[in-house]
Design a protein around this motif. Sequence first.
Motif, PDB file in Angstrom:
ATOM      1  N   LEU A  98       0.856  -1.186   0.000  1.00 43.28           N
ATOM      2  CA  LEU A  98       0.000   0.000   0.000  1.00 43.28           C
ATOM      3  C   LEU A  98       0.892   1.235   0.000  1.00 43.28           C
ATOM      4  O   LEU A  98       1.829   1.330   0.802  1.00 43.28           O
ATOM      5  CB  LEU A  98      -0.886   0.024   1.243  1.00 43.28           C
ATOM      6  N   ILE A  99       0.580   2.200  -0.856  1.00 43.49           N
ATOM      7  CA  ILE A  99       1.362   3.429  -0.972  1.00 43.49           C
ATOM      8  C   ILE A  99       0.405   4.609  -0.941  1.00 43.49           C
ATOM      9  O   ILE A  99      -0.600   4.611  -1.668  1.00 43.49           O
ATOM     10  CB  ILE A  99       2.165   3.446  -2.297  1.00 43.49           C
ATOM     11  N   ALA A 100       0.711   5.612  -0.115  1.00 46.10           N
ATOM     12  CA  ALA A 100      -0.051   6.860  -0.140  1.00 46.10           C
ATOM     13  C   ALA A 100       0.574   7.729  -1.230  1.00 46.10           C
ATOM     14  O   ALA A 100       1.543   8.444  -0.991  1.00 46.10           O
ATOM     15  CB  ALA A 100      -0.009   7.558   1.217  1.00 46.10           C
ATOM     16  N   ALA A 101       0.031   7.651  -2.450  1.00 41.69           N
ATOM     17  CA  ALA A 101       0.559   8.447  -3.554  1.00 41.69           C
ATOM     18  C   ALA A 101       0.312   9.934  -3.309  1.00 41.69           C
ATOM     19  O   ALA A 101       1.052  10.780  -3.796  1.00 41.69           O
ATOM     20  CB  ALA A 101      -0.077   8.007  -4.869  1.00 41.69           C
ATOM     21  N   ALA A 102      -0.727  10.247  -2.543  1.00 39.91           N
ATOM     22  CA  ALA A 102      -1.031  11.614  -2.124  1.00 39.91           C
ATOM     23  C   ALA A 102      -1.775  11.533  -0.802  1.00 39.91           C
ATOM     24  O   ALA A 102      -2.422  10.534  -0.503  1.00 39.91           O
ATOM     25  CB  ALA A 102      -1.891  12.315  -3.178  1.00 39.91           C
ATOM     26  N   GLY A 103      -1.666  12.580  -0.008  1.00 42.48           N
ATOM     27  CA  GLY A 103      -2.389  12.630   1.258  1.00 42.48           C
ATOM     28  C   GLY A 103      -1.819  11.699   2.314  1.00 42.48           C
ATOM     29  O   GLY A 103      -0.657  11.309   2.264  1.00 42.48           O
ATOM     30  N   ARG A 104      -2.677  11.347   3.278  1.00 42.43           N
ATOM     31  CA  ARG A 104      -2.272  10.522   4.422  1.00 42.43           C
ATOM     32  C   ARG A 104      -3.219   9.341   4.556  1.00 42.43           C
ATOM     33  O   ARG A 104      -4.434   9.479   4.400  1.00 42.43           O
ATOM     34  CB  ARG A 104      -2.345  11.363   5.692  1.00 42.43           C
ATOM     35  N   ILE A 105      -2.652   8.193   4.856  1.00 45.32           N
ATOM     36  CA  ILE A 105      -3.439   6.989   5.099  1.00 45.32           C
ATOM     37  C   ILE A 105      -2.942   6.358   6.394  1.00 45.32           C
ATOM     38  O   ILE A 105      -1.746   6.129   6.556  1.00 45.32           O
ATOM     39  CB  ILE A 105      -3.301   5.974   3.944  1.00 45.32           C
ATOM     40  N   ILE A 106      -3.852   6.107   7.308  1.00 39.97           N
ATOM     41  CA  ILE A 106      -3.527   5.395   8.542  1.00 39.97           C
ATOM     42  C   ILE A 106      -3.957   3.942   8.334  1.00 39.97           C
ATOM     43  O   ILE A 106      -5.133   3.664   8.094  1.00 39.97           O
ATOM     44  CB  ILE A 106      -4.263   5.987   9.762  1.00 39.97           C
ATOM     45  N   VAL A 107      -2.979   3.043   8.380  1.00 42.20           N
ATOM     46  CA  VAL A 107      -3.247   1.619   8.176  1.00 42.20           C
ATOM     47  C   VAL A 107      -3.030   0.898   9.497  1.00 42.20           C
ATOM     48  O   VAL A 107      -1.983   1.061  10.138  1.00 42.20           O
ATOM     49  CB  VAL A 107      -2.306   1.009   7.107  1.00 42.20           C
ATOM     50  N   THR A 108      -4.000   0.118   9.905  1.00 38.19           N
ATOM     51  CA  THR A 108      -3.868  -0.715  11.100  1.00 38.19           C
ATOM     52  C   THR A 108      -3.902  -2.163  10.647  1.00 38.19           C
ATOM     53  O   THR A 108      -4.797  -2.558   9.886  1.00 38.19           O
ATOM     54  CB  THR A 108      -4.995  -0.438  12.103  1.00 38.19           C
ATOM     55  N   THR A 109      -2.909  -2.920  11.076  1.00 41.22           N
ATOM     56  CA  THR A 109      -2.856  -4.346  10.749  1.00 41.22           C
ATOM     57  C   THR A 109      -2.977  -5.144  12.039  1.00 41.22           C
ATOM     58  O   THR A 109      -2.549  -4.701  13.101  1.00 41.22           O
ATOM     59  CB  THR A 109      -1.540  -4.727  10.041  1.00 41.22           C
ATOM     60  N   GLU A 110      -3.584  -6.305  11.921  1.00 41.80           N
ATOM     61  CA  GLU A 110      -3.681  -7.220  13.054  1.00 41.80           C
ATOM     62  C   GLU A 110      -3.372  -8.621  12.568  1.00 41.80           C
ATOM     63  O   GLU A 110      -3.915  -9.073  11.555  1.00 41.80           O
ATOM     64  CB  GLU A 110      -5.071  -7.185  13.677  1.00 41.80           C
ATOM     65  N   LEU A 111      -2.495  -9.287  13.293  1.00 45.32           N
ATOM     66  CA  LEU A 111      -2.182 -10.679  12.997  1.00 45.32           C
ATOM     67  C   LEU A 111      -3.011 -11.564  13.914  1.00 45.32           C
ATOM     68  O   LEU A 111      -3.499 -11.119  14.952  1.00 45.32           O
ATOM     69  CB  LEU A 111      -0.687 -10.933  13.201  1.00 45.32           C
ATOM     70  N   ALA A 112      -3.157 -12.812  13.551  1.00 47.02           N
ATOM     71  CA  ALA A 112      -3.995 -13.727  14.332  1.00 47.02           C
ATOM     72  C   ALA A 112      -3.479 -13.921  15.753  1.00 47.02           C
ATOM     73  O   ALA A 112      -4.249 -14.238  16.655  1.00 47.02           O
ATOM     74  CB  ALA A 112      -4.115 -15.067  13.633  1.00 47.02           C
TER      75      ALA A 112
END
Length: 136
Positions: free
Chosen positions: A60-74
């Motif tokens: 995933l790439i924020a080509a513009a702006g801001r993205i907050i990504v939350t990941t969770e593993l099992a």
Amino acid sequence: MTNPFLIEFPKLGAPGIGYISVVEQQQLVPFEVKRVFWTYYTPESIVRGRHAHHRTEQVLIAAAGRIIVTTELADGTIQTFRLEDPHVGLYVPPHAWHTMQYSHSAVQLVLASAGYDEKDYIRDYEQFRQIWQAQP
């Protein structure tokens, strides 16, 4: 089982002329890219994603702006990443539940290891926990 991690792509150029970042096949991206898509104009109040994949890997790439990504593993490991540099991508492995929240001006570019296949998606959180907790 791989954890999510950031990838820094080359940032070529200068402030006076602008920049370019390049991804060449299987350099920095740990898989062959089979699908590219992007999201944009997502309202800030919307949380997208809310799924994991059986097999598909993504960057995933924020080509513009801001993205907050939350990941969770099992195993319960939760990580939050703030993407706002267009030369930085986030590797999301197949087993990671992930959500994204965008600034209004955000454009998210996604590099995926497979074409779209609805059967590859795990859209139910409890099913995600059951599937991946059963894995060794």
